[in-house]
Design an enzyme around this catalytic site. Structure first.
Site, PDB file in Angstrom:
ATOM      1  N   ILE A  29     -16.103  26.903  26.650  1.00  0.00           N
ATOM      2  CA  ILE A  29     -17.270  27.524  27.283  1.00  0.00           C
ATOM      3  C   ILE A  29     -18.005  28.398  26.274  1.00  0.00           C
ATOM      4  O   ILE A  29     -19.239  28.452  26.254  1.00  0.00           O
ATOM      5  CB  ILE A  29     -16.856  28.347  28.515  1.00  0.00           C
ATOM      6  CG1 ILE A  29     -16.043  27.490  29.482  1.00  0.00           C
ATOM      7  CG2 ILE A  29     -18.091  28.910  29.231  1.00  0.00           C
ATOM      8  CD1 ILE A  29     -15.402  28.265  30.605  1.00  0.00           C
ATOM      9  N   TYR A  63     -15.902  31.982  37.321  1.00  0.00           N
ATOM     10  CA  TYR A  63     -16.131  30.536  37.218  1.00  0.00           C
ATOM     11  C   TYR A  63     -15.249  29.793  38.206  1.00  0.00           C
ATOM     12  O   TYR A  63     -14.120  30.191  38.470  1.00  0.00           O
ATOM     13  CB  TYR A  63     -15.741  29.988  35.844  1.00  0.00           C
ATOM     14  CG  TYR A  63     -16.229  30.738  34.647  1.00  0.00           C
ATOM     15  CD1 TYR A  63     -17.381  31.506  34.686  1.00  0.00           C
ATOM     16  CD2 TYR A  63     -15.530  30.669  33.456  1.00  0.00           C
ATOM     17  CE1 TYR A  63     -17.811  32.175  33.560  1.00  0.00           C
ATOM     18  CE2 TYR A  63     -15.944  31.334  32.327  1.00  0.00           C
ATOM     19  CZ  TYR A  63     -17.095  32.103  32.389  1.00  0.00           C
ATOM     20  OH  TYR A  63     -17.511  32.768  31.278  1.00  0.00           O
ATOM     21  N   LEU A  73      -8.050  39.094  18.313  1.00  0.00           N
ATOM     22  CA  LEU A  73      -8.604  40.369  18.775  1.00  0.00           C
ATOM     23  C   LEU A  73      -7.556  41.470  18.905  1.00  0.00           C
ATOM     24  O   LEU A  73      -7.911  42.645  19.010  1.00  0.00           O
ATOM     25  CB  LEU A  73      -9.284  40.173  20.132  1.00  0.00           C
ATOM     26  CG  LEU A  73     -10.638  39.470  20.110  1.00  0.00           C
ATOM     27  CD1 LEU A  73     -11.048  39.110  21.530  1.00  0.00           C
ATOM     28  CD2 LEU A  73     -11.698  40.339  19.453  1.00  0.00           C
ATOM     29  N   SER A 105     -12.621  34.332  36.733  1.00  0.00           N
ATOM     30  CA  SER A 105     -12.195  33.061  37.306  1.00  0.00           C
ATOM     31  C   SER A 105     -12.103  33.161  38.823  1.00  0.00           C
ATOM     32  O   SER A 105     -11.808  34.227  39.381  1.00  0.00           O
ATOM     33  CB  SER A 105     -10.824  32.687  36.730  1.00  0.00           C
ATOM     34  OG  SER A 105     -10.219  31.642  37.466  1.00  0.00           O
ATOM     35  N   TYR A 142      -1.880  33.685  34.810  1.00  0.00           N
ATOM     36  CA  TYR A 142      -3.243  33.609  34.276  1.00  0.00           C
ATOM     37  C   TYR A 142      -4.220  34.288  35.229  1.00  0.00           C
ATOM     38  O   TYR A 142      -5.021  35.136  34.831  1.00  0.00           O
ATOM     39  CB  TYR A 142      -3.652  32.148  34.066  1.00  0.00           C
ATOM     40  CG  TYR A 142      -5.141  31.962  33.954  1.00  0.00           C
ATOM     41  CD1 TYR A 142      -5.825  32.354  32.812  1.00  0.00           C
ATOM     42  CD2 TYR A 142      -5.875  31.397  35.001  1.00  0.00           C
ATOM     43  CE1 TYR A 142      -7.203  32.201  32.716  1.00  0.00           C
ATOM     44  CE2 TYR A 142      -7.243  31.249  34.915  1.00  0.00           C
ATOM     45  CZ  TYR A 142      -7.904  31.642  33.776  1.00  0.00           C
ATOM     46  OH  TYR A 142      -9.268  31.497  33.689  1.00  0.00           O
ATOM     47  N   LYS A 153      -6.746  37.823  34.926  1.00  0.00           N
ATOM     48  CA  LYS A 153      -8.184  37.899  35.215  1.00  0.00           C
ATOM     49  C   LYS A 153      -8.467  38.992  36.245  1.00  0.00           C
ATOM     50  O   LYS A 153      -9.440  39.750  36.123  1.00  0.00           O
ATOM     51  CB  LYS A 153      -8.701  36.541  35.702  1.00  0.00           C
ATOM     52  CG  LYS A 153      -8.761  35.484  34.623  1.00  0.00           C
ATOM     53  CD  LYS A 153      -9.673  35.889  33.474  1.00  0.00           C
ATOM     54  CE  LYS A 153      -9.799  34.833  32.413  1.00  0.00           C
ATOM     55  NZ  LYS A 153     -10.628  35.252  31.269  1.00  0.00           N
ATOM     56  N   ASP A 211     -13.042  34.329  16.788  1.00  0.00           N
ATOM     57  CA  ASP A 211     -12.190  33.307  17.414  1.00  0.00           C
ATOM     58  C   ASP A 211     -10.988  33.087  16.508  1.00  0.00           C
ATOM     59  O   ASP A 211     -11.150  32.916  15.293  1.00  0.00           O
ATOM     60  CB  ASP A 211     -12.962  31.996  17.602  1.00  0.00           C
ATOM     61  CG  ASP A 211     -12.300  31.056  18.585  1.00  0.00           C
ATOM     62  OD1 ASP A 211     -11.108  30.712  18.366  1.00  0.00           O
ATOM     63  OD2 ASP A 211     -12.945  30.653  19.561  1.00  0.00           O
TER      64      ASP A 211
END
Length: 339
Positions: free
Chosen positions: A12, A176, A59, A124, A149, A153, A31
């Site tokens: 994405i 999303y 990160l 999400s 997961y 989020k 990235d």
């Protein structure tokens, strides 16, 4: 205006970078290349005629993140970088908590210290868990997600709400549904490393003969054909929503804003409907087998995205078959790269 895009060479992220560059934003990408490859950077430049600045690191490395903020006048951030596979998160929950939450916190520390606002979070629909009613709108009560997961989020959203309120920042949470498809140039698409965790890339690889059969996780759900239902949204449509959301943040007068938008088509499709739509769109066969349900999966989820249409002027425009046609074009492109 310079925008930091974390995970900007991912699926994405890369499509969103294209849309940002096409809308005259300057883009800095971070990235770690854990779920993508460097050729995506070259392809972004070929599509747009512009080359984003790229830093290849994790990160969680605070000292390198500080150097990026020192080097650029960053005025906003779109945060994609995260582990994202529902099934894998059940096997490696600690990895998911560490990666997805620490990277977010490190980013927010930098933005707080430098008084930077305009933050968009890649969230999400998993934050809703198995919703009691359909379609799911932004007022649907959140439930504890089935997967680790999904929990990262949901935790990320709570962290961002506290951040926005405590430090007077503007934050948008984009929830999303299920992104699919590839760029119409066939130079960007979903590029799973190893065995795909998501349905459509597995369908693609099965049709191409890379995988022997597609595993359909359960056919005993209370749906018309017994397979789970999701809202599949074309990735370019999704990327355009990020630009709309960013533009709203930039021109918003208020110092503190917490906006939440569902991004989906408003229509649910079952696993077998997707398989058959792929076969029809591309005139190929996709052999499959029915397996036991997968831990962490819910039965049905599809969006009400009216708020995004009303406030952002955005809506999904691409049909399921059109999106699946671009997937096969992407697979053919990947095959030419290997020759």
């Amino acid at each position: 205006m310079t925008i930091l895009v974390t995970g900007g060479l991912g699926y994405i992220g890369s499509h969103t970078v294209v849309e940002l560059l096409n809308n005259n934003f300057e883009v800095v990408i971070i990235d770690d290349l854990s779920n993508t490859e460097r050729f995506i950077l070259k392809n972004i430049e070929e599509i747009t005629g512009k080359k984003p600045i790229f830093y290849p690191f994790d990160l969680k490395r605070k000292e390198l993140l500080k150097q990026v903020f020192d080097a650029h006048q960053i005025e906003g951030c779109i945060h994609f970088a995260a582990y994202k596979a529902v099934g894998e998160s059940q096997v490696k929950p600690i990895d998911y908590y560490e990666n997805n939450l620490f990277s977010l916190i490190n980013l927010l520390q930098e933005m707080k210290e430098r008084n930077i606002s305009n933050f968009i979070f890649s969230s999400s629909c998993t934050v809703y868990g198995q919703a009691d009613t359909m379609p799911i709108d932004e007022n649907t009560p959140l439930k504890l997600p089935e997967s680790s997961y999904g929990k990262t989020k949901q935790m990320g959203e709570e962290i961002l709400k506290d951040f926005a309120i405590a430090h007077q920042k503007k934050v948008t949470l984009l929830r999303y549904f299920n992104p699919i498809g590839a760029h119409p140039s066939a130079k960007l698409g979903e590029l799973p490393i190893g065995i795909p965790n998501n349905l459509v890339p597995y369908v693609m690889q099965t049709a191409a003969g890379i995988r022997e059969k597609l595993s359909v996780w359960g056919n005993d759900y209370p749906t018309e054909d017994g397979t789970a239902i999701r809202d599949y949204i074309y990735v370019v449509d999704l990327a355009k929503a990020h630009v709309k959301a960013l533009q709203k943040l930039i021109f918003e007068n208020s110092e503190t804003v917490i906006d939440i938008y569902n991004l989906g088509t408003g229509k649910g499709s079952s696993v077998l409907e997707v398989v058959h739509a792929f076969e029809k769109a591309n005139d190929v066969a996709v052999p499959y087998q029915i397996c036991e349900r997968r831990a962490g999966d819910i039965t049905i989820a599809y969006a009400n995205a009216d708020k995004a249409e009303k406030e952002l002027g955005w809506k999904s425009e691409t049909s399921l078959e059109e999106a699946l046609r671009t997937v096969w074009q992407w697979q053919k492109y990947l095959e030419t790269r290997e020759i």
